[in-house]
Scaffold this motif. Structure first.
Motif, PDB file in Angstrom:
ATOM      1  N   ILE A 391       0.858  -1.173   0.000  1.00 24.32           N
ATOM      2  CA  ILE A 391       0.000   0.000   0.000  1.00 24.32           C
ATOM      3  C   ILE A 391       0.900   1.230   0.000  1.00 24.32           C
ATOM      4  O   ILE A 391       1.888   1.302   0.744  1.00 24.32           O
ATOM      5  CB  ILE A 391      -0.982   0.021   1.191  1.00 24.32           C
ATOM      6  N   ILE A 392       0.585   2.164  -0.867  1.00 28.91           N
ATOM      7  CA  ILE A 392       1.413   3.357  -1.057  1.00 28.91           C
ATOM      8  C   ILE A 392       0.566   4.591  -0.759  1.00 28.91           C
ATOM      9  O   ILE A 392      -0.527   4.751  -1.309  1.00 28.91           O
ATOM     10  CB  ILE A 392       1.971   3.427  -2.494  1.00 28.91           C
ATOM     11  N   LEU A 393       1.079   5.442   0.116  1.00 30.29           N
ATOM     12  CA  LEU A 393       0.473   6.729   0.409  1.00 30.29           C
ATOM     13  C   LEU A 393       1.342   7.812  -0.225  1.00 30.29           C
ATOM     14  O   LEU A 393       2.475   8.035   0.213  1.00 30.29           O
ATOM     15  CB  LEU A 393       0.353   6.970   1.922  1.00 30.29           C
ATOM     16  N   ASP A 394       0.831   8.439  -1.253  1.00 24.15           N
ATOM     17  CA  ASP A 394       1.580   9.464  -1.982  1.00 24.15           C
ATOM     18  C   ASP A 394       0.935  10.821  -1.712  1.00 24.15           C
ATOM     19  O   ASP A 394      -0.162  11.112  -2.203  1.00 24.15           O
ATOM     20  CB  ASP A 394       1.576   9.147  -3.477  1.00 24.15           C
ATOM     21  N   ASP A 395       1.608  11.649  -0.909  1.00 22.71           N
ATOM     22  CA  ASP A 395       1.050  12.939  -0.501  1.00 22.71           C
ATOM     23  C   ASP A 395       1.991  14.060  -0.932  1.00 22.71           C
ATOM     24  O   ASP A 395       3.055  14.252  -0.332  1.00 22.71           O
ATOM     25  CB  ASP A 395       0.857  12.973   1.016  1.00 22.71           C
ATOM     26  N   PRO A 396       1.634  14.819  -1.961  1.00 18.72           N
ATOM     27  CA  PRO A 396       2.505  15.924  -2.392  1.00 18.72           C
ATOM     28  C   PRO A 396       2.688  16.988  -1.310  1.00 18.72           C
ATOM     29  O   PRO A 396       3.725  17.665  -1.291  1.00 18.72           O
ATOM     30  CB  PRO A 396       1.758  16.498  -3.604  1.00 18.72           C
ATOM     31  N   ALA A 397       1.715  17.146  -0.414  1.00 26.10           N
ATOM     32  CA  ALA A 397       1.835  18.149   0.643  1.00 26.10           C
ATOM     33  C   ALA A 397       2.654  17.661   1.827  1.00 26.10           C
ATOM     34  O   ALA A 397       3.022  18.447   2.704  1.00 26.10           O
ATOM     35  CB  ALA A 397       0.449  18.567   1.129  1.00 26.10           C
ATOM     36  N   GLY A 398       2.935  16.350   1.883  1.00 25.17           N
ATOM     37  CA  GLY A 398       3.764  15.810   2.960  1.00 25.17           C
ATOM     38  C   GLY A 398       3.074  15.747   4.310  1.00 25.17           C
ATOM     39  O   GLY A 398       3.758  15.720   5.339  1.00 25.17           O
ATOM     40  N   ASN A 399       1.746  15.693   4.347  1.00 30.05           N
ATOM     41  CA  ASN A 399       1.010  15.738   5.608  1.00 30.05           C
ATOM     42  C   ASN A 399       0.323  14.428   5.947  1.00 30.05           C
ATOM     43  O   ASN A 399      -0.614  14.428   6.743  1.00 30.05           O
ATOM     44  CB  ASN A 399      -0.017  16.869   5.572  1.00 30.05           C
ATOM     45  N   SER A 400       0.739  13.326   5.330  1.00 28.94           N
ATOM     46  CA  SER A 400       0.175  12.021   5.655  1.00 28.94           C
ATOM     47  C   SER A 400       1.172  11.225   6.493  1.00 28.94           C
ATOM     48  O   SER A 400       2.372  11.521   6.515  1.00 28.94           O
ATOM     49  CB  SER A 400      -0.190  11.248   4.387  1.00 28.94           C
ATOM     50  N   TYR A 401       0.639  10.187   7.158  1.00 25.70           N
ATOM     51  CA  TYR A 401       1.452   9.472   8.152  1.00 25.70           C
ATOM     52  C   TYR A 401       0.981   8.033   8.247  1.00 25.70           C
ATOM     53  O   TYR A 401      -0.219   7.745   8.165  1.00 25.70           O
ATOM     54  CB  TYR A 401       1.324  10.170   9.505  1.00 25.70           C
ATOM     55  N   LEU A 402       1.948   7.109   8.423  1.00 24.20           N
ATOM     56  CA  LEU A 402       1.661   5.704   8.676  1.00 24.20           C
ATOM     57  C   LEU A 402       2.536   5.259   9.842  1.00 24.20           C
ATOM     58  O   LEU A 402       3.755   5.495   9.834  1.00 24.20           O
ATOM     59  CB  LEU A 402       1.933   4.848   7.437  1.00 24.20           C
ATOM     60  N   GLN A 403       1.941   4.642  10.831  1.00 25.20           N
ATOM     61  CA  GLN A 403       2.639   4.313  12.072  1.00 25.20           C
ATOM     62  C   GLN A 403       3.794   3.346  11.832  1.00 25.20           C
ATOM     63  O   GLN A 403       3.667   2.343  11.135  1.00 25.20           O
ATOM     64  CB  GLN A 403       1.665   3.708  13.081  1.00 25.20           C
ATOM     65  N   ASN A 404       4.910   3.676  12.459  1.00 26.68           N
ATOM     66  CA  ASN A 404       6.073   2.797  12.482  1.00 26.68           C
ATOM     67  C   ASN A 404       6.057   2.069  13.817  1.00 26.68           C
ATOM     68  O   ASN A 404       6.322   2.659  14.864  1.00 26.68           O
ATOM     69  CB  ASN A 404       7.356   3.620  12.316  1.00 26.68           C
ATOM     70  N   ILE A 405       5.717   0.782  13.795  1.00 28.88           N
ATOM     71  CA  ILE A 405       5.583   0.024  15.038  1.00 28.88           C
ATOM     72  C   ILE A 405       6.945  -0.261  15.677  1.00 28.88           C
ATOM     73  O   ILE A 405       6.993  -0.730  16.824  1.00 28.88           O
ATOM     74  CB  ILE A 405       4.817  -1.291  14.797  1.00 28.88           C
ATOM     75  N   TYR A 406       8.040   0.012  14.955  1.00 22.77           N
ATOM     76  CA  TYR A 406       9.379  -0.205  15.501  1.00 22.77           C
ATOM     77  C   TYR A 406      10.005   1.101  15.995  1.00 22.77           C
ATOM     78  O   TYR A 406      11.172   1.117  16.384  1.00 22.77           O
ATOM     79  CB  TYR A 406      10.303  -0.812  14.437  1.00 22.77           C
ATOM     80  N   ALA A 407       9.242   2.214  15.946  1.00 24.89           N
ATOM     81  CA  ALA A 407       9.788   3.530  16.291  1.00 24.89           C
ATOM     82  C   ALA A 407      10.394   3.509  17.698  1.00 24.89           C
ATOM     83  O   ALA A 407       9.888   2.838  18.597  1.00 24.89           O
ATOM     84  CB  ALA A 407       8.688   4.577  16.194  1.00 24.89           C
ATOM     85  N   PRO A 408      11.548   4.215  17.893  1.00 25.74           N
ATOM     86  CA  PRO A 408      12.217   5.128  16.938  1.00 25.74           C
ATOM     87  C   PRO A 408      13.155   4.445  15.954  1.00 25.74           C
ATOM     88  O   PRO A 408      13.805   5.126  15.167  1.00 25.74           O
ATOM     89  CB  PRO A 408      12.991   6.060  17.868  1.00 25.74           C
ATOM     90  N   ASP A 409      13.239   3.099  15.972  1.00 24.72           N
ATOM     91  CA  ASP A 409      14.077   2.390  15.002  1.00 24.72           C
ATOM     92  C   ASP A 409      13.366   2.324  13.654  1.00 24.72           C
ATOM     93  O   ASP A 409      12.142   2.423  13.575  1.00 24.72           O
ATOM     94  CB  ASP A 409      14.377   0.970  15.503  1.00 24.72           C
ATOM     95  N   PRO A 410      14.108   2.133  12.551  1.00 23.53           N
ATOM     96  CA  PRO A 410      13.483   2.029  11.220  1.00 23.53           C
ATOM     97  C   PRO A 410      12.591   0.791  11.120  1.00 23.53           C
ATOM     98  O   PRO A 410      12.827  -0.226  11.763  1.00 23.53           O
ATOM     99  CB  PRO A 410      14.682   1.939  10.270  1.00 23.53           C
ATOM    100  N   ASP A 411      11.563   0.900  10.281  1.00 18.39           N
ATOM    101  CA  ASP A 411      10.652  -0.213  10.025  1.00 18.39           C
ATOM    102  C   ASP A 411      11.145  -0.950   8.784  1.00 18.39           C
ATOM    103  O   ASP A 411      11.217  -0.376   7.693  1.00 18.39           O
ATOM    104  CB  ASP A 411       9.245   0.325   9.798  1.00 18.39           C
ATOM    105  N   PRO A 412      11.503  -2.253   8.900  1.00 16.64           N
ATOM    106  CA  PRO A 412      12.046  -2.974   7.737  1.00 16.64           C
ATOM    107  C   PRO A 412      11.035  -3.155   6.610  1.00 16.64           C
ATOM    108  O   PRO A 412      11.436  -3.379   5.461  1.00 16.64           O
ATOM    109  CB  PRO A 412      12.475  -4.327   8.324  1.00 16.64           C
ATOM    110  N   GLU A 413       9.742  -3.072   6.900  1.00 20.86           N
ATOM    111  CA  GLU A 413       8.722  -3.282   5.879  1.00 20.86           C
ATOM    112  C   GLU A 413       8.197  -1.969   5.288  1.00 20.86           C
ATOM    113  O   GLU A 413       7.351  -2.005   4.392  1.00 20.86           O
ATOM    114  CB  GLU A 413       7.534  -4.065   6.461  1.00 20.86           C
ATOM    115  N   MET A 414       8.683  -0.826   5.766  1.00 21.44           N
ATOM    116  CA  MET A 414       8.154   0.454   5.317  1.00 21.44           C
ATOM    117  C   MET A 414       9.280   1.363   4.846  1.00 21.44           C
ATOM    118  O   MET A 414      10.321   1.463   5.481  1.00 21.44           O
ATOM    119  CB  MET A 414       7.379   1.137   6.452  1.00 21.44           C
TER     120      MET A 414
END
Length: 446
Positions: A391-414
């Motif tokens: 699933i791809i969220l493409d936001d030209p305004a940069g105001n969309s968000y998808l939770q990173n369940i590994y935060a603050p570490d990088p998410d390997p699937e995202m």
């Protein structure tokens, strides 16, 4: 100027006059009004008058000849007072039950001996006596008793017992205390000995708390307002409510607005509208920040059903793509949403399959309906974890968000990509014609 004010001015008297049997010109104004019970035309009678040793009030009474529904209400004609007020009355005789009482809708009524309280904003303002105030309370408790006796007999029995105790108060066999606490200062309990002091009645004024100021919709202390960032802090801690109209039936409704901080992202504004008339509900999310310098493309690889629980913020400018289904949803569809990934996919399924106008009536064809049903089944498989995809969220305004369940570490699937917007994307966002620099100097030169 209203009709009532015009008549008062022509008569050479004030708008608010004391009730007097000798004043023949003091007559209520009758206005045709809509009955909210049967939606036929009824009549509202309004009277602007003064209460001795108190202030001006507006008394209104509505009656409907079609369904016999009636309603009475009073409103204070003055402003909210600088201080709140508390009336404490020791009711010792039946004469005390005849005292006039003005109860504003912001007032709280208590009878400590019965551990009884009528909270603020649960009843309309009323002009009555103490006996009438108790009678109105008993009538309100009796309203749903048949239903309670059928569904909760034990609760109904306790309420019957409590109503008997309230009815006994009217006989005043023993002394009891009535407390009316009104932060607006617009409630009143009659003093029959005025202007002399009443030994049974105690009146106390007090300074409102910030919470009471917020309930009344008035400004807080000026010192607090001068503190930088105080408005933002108060918005974060409060749910703002403002009146609006329902988008479905156009009836008066209320919209709740809350400023929410999303962890590892930014602030957003969540708005929800509920209509009591038709039951319609809407919710919408607005970005609390400005348009970012770069666009954002978030790509998530769906590998586990637990991905469906990720929090997701879709702004109004965000496009959604599912490559495995060859599906793309434009930025104008669905509006802004703060939900989970599962909630977003269900909204997409409902929009494409259930609410699609081309699947209903003459526009529907068996082939198109079958394709959309297959698409809905694939969405259900993705939600159930039976089908992998992206699933791809493409936001030209940069105001969309998808939770990173590994935060603050990088998410390997995202993966999150930042990119420069194209001229067409800036045009869609209205940024090409927006100027924030240099316009003041040009205005001076011209």
């Amino acid at each position: 100027m209203s009709v009532i004010e015009e008549e008062a001015v022509r008569g050479g008297k004030g708008v608010f006059r004391e009730i007097c049997s000798e004043d023949e010109e003091l007559q209520p104004t009758e206005i045709e009004s809509l009955c909210m019970n049967c939606y036929q035309n009824g009549s509202t009678r309004m009277l602007l008058t003064k209460i001795p040793f108190f202030k001006e009030i507006i008394i209104s009474s509505f009656t409907c000849p079609h369904c016999c529904w009636s309603n009475t209400e009073i409103q204070s004609a003055g402003r909210i007072q600088d201080q709140g007020i508390t009336y404490t009355l020791k009711v010792r005789s039946k004469q005390d039950m005849n005292r006039e009482v003005v109860k504003a809708d912001s007032a709280t009524v208590r009878i400590p001996e019965l551990d009884f309280e009528i909270p603020a904003f649960t009843q309309k303002g009323s002009l009555s006596t103490i006996e009438g105030l108790i009678g109105r309370t008993v009538a309100g408790l009796e309203q749903d008793q048949p239903t309670r006796k059928a569904t909760a007999p034990e609760v109904a029995a306790k309420i019957d017992e409590f109503m008997e105790r309230l009815q006994k108060l009217k006989d005043v066999k023993s002394e009891f205390t009535l407390v009316i606490d009104d932060p607006s200062g617009n409630s009143f309990v009659e003093n029959p000995f005025a202007p002399q002091k009443d030994d049974a009645l105690t009146v106390a004024h007090y300074k409102r708390t910030p919470q009471q100021d917020a309930q009344l919709g008035v400004k807080s202390d000026e010192k607090d307002e001068e503190k930088p960032g105080n408005d933002i802090v108060s918005m974060r801690n409060e749910v703002l409510v403002f009146n609006t109209n329902c988008p479905e039936c156009n009836a008066p409704a209320s919209t709740n607005m809350k400023l929410v901080q999303i962890p590892h992202f930014k602030e957003v504004i969540i708005m929800a509208t509920n209509c009591d008339s038709c039951g319609h509900r809407t919710n919408e999310v607005k970005s609390g920040g400005a348009t970012e310098e770069l666009g954002t493309r978030i790509t998530l690889r769906l590998t586990d059903p637990s991905d469906m629980t990720r929090d997701l913020l879709k702004s109004e400018t965000c496009c959604i793509l599912i490559p495995e289904l060859e599906f793309e949803l434009g930025m104008a569809a669905l509006g802004g949403k703060f939900t989970t990934l599962e909630g977003l996919l269900k909204d997409i399924r409902e929009l494409i399959v259930s609410k699609n106008p081309f699947t209903c009536g003459d526009s529907s064809t068996p082939e198109r309906t079958e394709k959309l049903e297959i698409f809905g089944e694939k969405i259900d498989k993705i939600i159930a974890g039976e089908m992998e995809g992206h699933i791809i969220l493409d936001d030209p305004a940069g105001n969309s968000y998808l939770q990173n369940i590994y935060a603050p570490d990088p998410d390997p699937e995202m993966t999150i990509e930042k990119y420069q917007r194209t001229f067409e994307q800036n045009e869609d966002l209205g940024l090409n014609d927006m100027r924030t620099e240099g316009y003041q100097e040009e205005a001076k030169d011209s």
